[in-house]
Design a protein around this motif. Sequence first.
Motif, PDB file in Angstrom:
ATOM      1  N   TRP A 107       0.837  -0.735   0.116  1.00 37.29           N
ATOM      2  CA  TRP A 107       0.425  -0.476   0.054  1.00 37.29           C
ATOM      3  C   TRP A 107       0.718   1.333   0.083  1.00 37.29           C
ATOM      4  O   TRP A 107       1.923   1.090   0.717  1.00 37.29           O
ATOM      5  CB  TRP A 107      -1.190  -0.241   1.292  1.00 37.29           C
ATOM      6  CG  TRP A 107      -1.784  -0.924   1.217  1.00 37.29           C
ATOM      7  CD1 TRP A 107      -2.366  -2.280   1.421  1.00 37.29           C
ATOM      8  CD2 TRP A 107      -3.158  -0.715   0.331  1.00 37.29           C
ATOM      9  NE1 TRP A 107      -2.685  -3.271   0.975  1.00 37.29           N
ATOM     10  CE2 TRP A 107      -3.615  -2.243   0.450  1.00 37.29           C
ATOM     11  CE3 TRP A 107      -4.092   0.289  -0.589  1.00 37.29           C
ATOM     12  CZ2 TRP A 107      -5.174  -1.689   0.117  1.00 37.29           C
ATOM     13  CZ3 TRP A 107      -5.464  -0.553  -0.753  1.00 37.29           C
ATOM     14  CH2 TRP A 107      -5.522  -0.728  -0.445  1.00 37.29           C
ATOM     15  N   VAL A 108       0.522   1.540  -0.557  1.00 38.73           N
ATOM     16  CA  VAL A 108       1.674   3.320  -0.937  1.00 38.73           C
ATOM     17  C   VAL A 108       0.481   4.355  -0.326  1.00 38.73           C
ATOM     18  O   VAL A 108      -0.598   5.103  -1.008  1.00 38.73           O
ATOM     19  CB  VAL A 108       1.235   3.959  -2.710  1.00 38.73           C
ATOM     20  CG1 VAL A 108       2.659   5.041  -2.554  1.00 38.73           C
ATOM     21  CG2 VAL A 108       2.421   2.592  -2.808  1.00 38.73           C
ATOM     22  N   GLY A 109       1.008   5.190   0.421  1.00 34.75           N
ATOM     23  CA  GLY A 109      -0.225   6.372   0.817  1.00 34.75           C
ATOM     24  C   GLY A 109       0.601   7.571   0.871  1.00 34.75           C
ATOM     25  O   GLY A 109       1.600   7.900  -0.198  1.00 34.75           O
ATOM     26  N   GLY A 110       0.678   9.207   0.809  1.00 39.96           N
ATOM     27  CA  GLY A 110       1.602  10.515   0.435  1.00 39.96           C
ATOM     28  C   GLY A 110       0.730  10.862   1.395  1.00 39.96           C
ATOM     29  O   GLY A 110      -0.131  10.975   3.046  1.00 39.96           O
ATOM     30  N   TRP A 111       1.997  12.496   1.724  1.00 40.79           N
ATOM     31  CA  TRP A 111       1.788  13.932   1.972  1.00 40.79           C
ATOM     32  C   TRP A 111       1.429  14.747   1.002  1.00 40.79           C
ATOM     33  O   TRP A 111       1.863  14.265  -0.092  1.00 40.79           O
ATOM     34  CB  TRP A 111       2.488  13.298   2.556  1.00 40.79           C
ATOM     35  CG  TRP A 111       3.069  12.607   3.798  1.00 40.79           C
ATOM     36  CD1 TRP A 111       3.882  11.265   3.780  1.00 40.79           C
ATOM     37  CD2 TRP A 111       2.963  12.609   5.073  1.00 40.79           C
ATOM     38  NE1 TRP A 111       3.802  10.507   4.510  1.00 40.79           N
ATOM     39  CE2 TRP A 111       3.148  11.765   5.519  1.00 40.79           C
ATOM     40  CE3 TRP A 111       1.860  14.068   6.016  1.00 40.79           C
ATOM     41  CZ2 TRP A 111       3.380  11.283   6.993  1.00 40.79           C
ATOM     42  CZ3 TRP A 111       2.228  13.580   7.521  1.00 40.79           C
ATOM     43  CH2 TRP A 111       2.867  12.181   7.806  1.00 40.79           C
ATOM     44  N   LEU A 126       2.706  16.129  -3.902  1.00 41.61           N
ATOM     45  CA  LEU A 126       2.825  14.615  -3.371  1.00 41.61           C
ATOM     46  C   LEU A 126       3.763  13.115  -3.250  1.00 41.61           C
ATOM     47  O   LEU A 126       4.528  13.748  -4.095  1.00 41.61           O
ATOM     48  CB  LEU A 126       2.009  13.741  -4.025  1.00 41.61           C
ATOM     49  CG  LEU A 126       0.824  14.502  -5.072  1.00 41.61           C
ATOM     50  CD1 LEU A 126      -0.271  13.406  -5.096  1.00 41.61           C
ATOM     51  CD2 LEU A 126      -0.301  15.072  -3.546  1.00 41.61           C
ATOM     52  N   LEU A 127       4.269  13.563  -2.102  1.00 43.79           N
ATOM     53  CA  LEU A 127       5.477  12.596  -0.939  1.00 43.79           C
ATOM     54  C   LEU A 127       5.119  11.648  -1.092  1.00 43.79           C
ATOM     55  O   LEU A 127       4.174  11.260   0.152  1.00 43.79           O
ATOM     56  CB  LEU A 127       6.273  13.516  -0.052  1.00 43.79           C
ATOM     57  CG  LEU A 127       6.664  14.369  -0.601  1.00 43.79           C
ATOM     58  CD1 LEU A 127       5.825  15.651  -0.176  1.00 43.79           C
ATOM     59  CD2 LEU A 127       7.257  15.076   0.323  1.00 43.79           C
ATOM     60  N   LEU A 128       5.225  10.052  -1.952  1.00 44.53           N
ATOM     61  CA  LEU A 128       4.733   8.529  -1.469  1.00 44.53           C
ATOM     62  C   LEU A 128       5.734   7.933  -0.504  1.00 44.53           C
ATOM     63  O   LEU A 128       6.613   8.739  -0.258  1.00 44.53           O
ATOM     64  CB  LEU A 128       4.947   7.783  -3.264  1.00 44.53           C
ATOM     65  CG  LEU A 128       3.926   8.319  -4.541  1.00 44.53           C
ATOM     66  CD1 LEU A 128       4.368   7.825  -5.788  1.00 44.53           C
ATOM     67  CD2 LEU A 128       2.262   8.647  -4.118  1.00 44.53           C
ATOM     68  N   ASP A 129       4.765   7.723   0.394  1.00 41.72           N
ATOM     69  CA  ASP A 129       5.286   6.587   1.508  1.00 41.72           C
ATOM     70  C   ASP A 129       4.542   5.465   1.381  1.00 41.72           C
ATOM     71  O   ASP A 129       3.179   5.247   1.400  1.00 41.72           O
ATOM     72  CB  ASP A 129       4.781   7.503   2.143  1.00 41.72           C
ATOM     73  CG  ASP A 129       5.169   7.398   3.827  1.00 41.72           C
ATOM     74  OD1 ASP A 129       6.221   6.337   3.957  1.00 41.72           O
ATOM     75  OD2 ASP A 129       4.912   8.067   4.728  1.00 41.72           O
ATOM     76  N   THR A 130       5.117   4.664   1.943  1.00 37.66           N
ATOM     77  CA  THR A 130       4.990   3.285   1.888  1.00 37.66           C
ATOM     78  C   THR A 130       5.350   2.934   3.423  1.00 37.66           C
ATOM     79  O   THR A 130       4.987   1.645   4.180  1.00 37.66           O
ATOM     80  CB  THR A 130       6.055   1.862   1.146  1.00 37.66           C
ATOM     81  OG1 THR A 130       7.141   1.994   1.138  1.00 37.66           O
ATOM     82  CG2 THR A 130       5.564   2.169  -0.017  1.00 37.66           C
ATOM     83  N   ASP A 131       6.029   3.311   4.142  1.00 36.76           N
ATOM     84  CA  ASP A 131       5.991   3.330   5.343  1.00 36.76           C
ATOM     85  C   ASP A 131       4.025   2.794   5.972  1.00 36.76           C
ATOM     86  O   ASP A 131       4.289   4.409   7.137  1.00 36.76           O
ATOM     87  CB  ASP A 131       6.906   3.934   6.753  1.00 36.76           C
ATOM     88  CG  ASP A 131       7.081   3.658   7.548  1.00 36.76           C
ATOM     89  OD1 ASP A 131       7.088   2.463   7.972  1.00 36.76           O
ATOM     90  OD2 ASP A 131       7.861   4.259   8.311  1.00 36.76           O
ATOM     91  N   LEU A 132       3.795   2.534   5.813  1.00 40.82           N
ATOM     92  CA  LEU A 132       2.145   2.145   7.038  1.00 40.82           C
ATOM     93  C   LEU A 132       2.240   0.620   7.352  1.00 40.82           C
ATOM     94  O   LEU A 132       2.848   0.019   7.038  1.00 40.82           O
ATOM     95  CB  LEU A 132       1.566   2.318   5.839  1.00 40.82           C
ATOM     96  CG  LEU A 132       1.683   3.233   4.572  1.00 40.82           C
ATOM     97  CD1 LEU A 132       0.021   3.131   3.477  1.00 40.82           C
ATOM     98  CD2 LEU A 132       1.498   4.791   5.091  1.00 40.82           C
TER      99      LEU A 132
END
Length: 569
Positions: A107-111, A126-132
């Motif tokens: 899952w890829v979230g973001g900021w 959009l800064l994509l983030d997988t640290d979920l």
Amino acid sequence: MSEAASNTESYTHKPRVAYFSMEIAMENDIPTYSGGLGVLAGDTLRAAADIGVPMVAVTLVSRTGYFRQAIDPQGRQIELADDWEPARYATRLQATVALELEGRQVWVGGWLYVMNSWIGEGVPILLLDTDLPVNDPRDRDITHSLYGNGDAYRIKQEVVLGVGGVAMLQALGFKLMGYHMNEGHSAFLTLALLRRYARPREGLRPGESAYDLPLVRQLCTFTTHTPVEAGHDKFDYDLVRRIYGDLLDLDTVKLLAGEDKLNMTRLALNLSEYVNGVAKRHAEVSRQIFPGYVVHAVTNGVHASTWTSKSFATLYDQHVPGWGHEPELLARADRIPNDLLWAAHRDAKQALLDKVRELAGVSLSADQPILGFARRMTAYKRADLIFTDFERLKRIAAKFPFQIVMAGKAHPNDMAGKQLIETLHRHIRELAQEIPVVFLPDYDMELALHMVSGSDLWLNTPLRPLEASGTSGMKAAFNGVPQLSVLDGWWVEGCLEGVTGWAIGDDSPTANGHDAMALYDKLEQLILPLWYGDRAGWTAVMKGAISRNAAFFNSHRMMRRYATEAYLR
């Protein structure tokens, strides 16, 4: 309405260009950049915000940043962690999208960070983030490290950037008129677009492709930044398929990205209608490296207000009102009185002297010229060229005393670059009695501004033709600092000998072996005598740097070219 929608709704009402870059320098204290590529991306978006080019940017959050640089007593680079907390600067998006990597759902979230402008509406990033928490521990660090180690990690990062970025933009409801790939790291986005716009296989004529290549090409723009082979990502197909199994059929991908390895640059070239290099010379070199492709030239520029020191910004506000929004007005800088120009430079130089004292504990003289050099520390940049002949250098300094201030990071895996830093520190010790030379650690945007504005002369000495553009000299020009440079990259266009600065040798690749002597000759016979003996003549060159180079080599001009030639074609 979801929180994600509420964060982005003011940016989704009109079509935008999606700008993809592995690194973007948003602020000095956000370590999502390693050097010129990221700083250029940041300047691109700042200019877009200023002049109203509708864009949305996509990058990785890079939670552990690049690295902070320290130097040990022997002059060796030490890499320190540079973690940052996105929540301090950006707003979390509730939207998430799913990818499949190594057979696992990721899952890829973001900021959301907004690059604001005092003139325009701002550009969302959009800064994509997988640290979920939902992700497998093996996948949470995919977006942690900027340019992490190993091909497997890089493939995962680039799939998240390209494929995940396309999916996130769709999930957030952005209307897009096109996609701009800043270097090849995001080229997987082209495969995502081919899949999105694929035609049903039923009813296709024999031999007819299901993929709408012309449509995807029409949507994509690609900017290549490097003529250095190591700068083009290439991956084994077996590794790519193991990690990102949901690839298009392999035969199609090989036609687009290369038969032996998946070449991200080839993939971007084959699926982009508009391709450009970042200087006229770089476009020529790129056409030689990739024969058969049309490669345009949009020479880089830098963001005017970001790279102008306070003293010069105040001076321009008084004498060239409107320069921040229309940098071309700086063509009138030749009307600024010499004494005011010199006073502004003295203020910027004093700020650099204070920074040198703070970081290195060394007191330099305000009454001797400072030669500035700050680049990524890698072999082809030749940071040590000026130290080729110690005896010649000492003789010049005995007649015309000068000081040298240097800075730059080497990539943690670039052993030659790290050795270069160690060599420079040995030279500093060897010359300590004759020439003050200082190396400032942890080069970043803040230190860069001090150096390009406080130096008296800016040096650039790459091996031809390996400098794609180079923008530090453009930043120096905004502060009235002339450049002494090898004729490569942007300097082929910017150098007017004795007017905007000086050239080292000629623009032939065979001149590389003679550059050190040419550099010494220019310093001894032209530049230092002018600095010491003809203040009016020196300020005339300072004005030339501003009125001829800063007025043209700025990101406002660059973005207007992209808008009219690439985005609105």
